[in-house]
Design a protein around this motif. Sequence first.
Motif, PDB file in Angstrom:
ATOM      1  N   ASP A  23      67.673  37.072  44.258  1.00 54.95           N
ATOM      2  CA  ASP A  23      67.360  38.282  45.014  1.00 54.95           C
ATOM      3  C   ASP A  23      68.598  38.853  45.687  1.00 54.95           C
ATOM      4  O   ASP A  23      68.834  40.057  45.671  1.00 54.95           O
ATOM      5  N   SER A  26      70.811  40.525  43.179  1.00 53.14           N
ATOM      6  CA  SER A  26      70.305  41.819  42.713  1.00 53.14           C
ATOM      7  C   SER A  26      70.622  42.932  43.703  1.00 53.14           C
ATOM      8  O   SER A  26      70.641  44.096  43.338  1.00 53.14           O
ATOM      9  N   ILE A  52      66.552  48.856  42.087  1.00 52.60           N
ATOM     10  CA  ILE A  52      66.439  47.481  41.581  1.00 52.60           C
ATOM     11  C   ILE A  52      64.987  47.043  41.432  1.00 52.60           C
ATOM     12  O   ILE A  52      64.715  45.908  41.054  1.00 52.60           O
TER      13      ILE A  52
END
Length: 65
Positions: A23, A26, A52
């Motif tokens: 996470d 990203s 995203i």
Amino acid sequence: MENWNSKFSALRENIQKYEPTGDERSVIYPLAQVRMYDNLYVLTDADLARGIGISRQKLKNILKG
């Protein structure tokens, strides 16, 4: 262009040293790319979350770390 590639390679190495979660990764890469390639562009949390594919709340949780 070669200068940008070397900067991005250095950035990627530094991010890997930090060992971000999936996470976090990203979020980090898009932020870094905007900063490197267009530091006049203001990337809002809504833009980033939409880009995203996550909710703004999830983005906020990731950024709080």
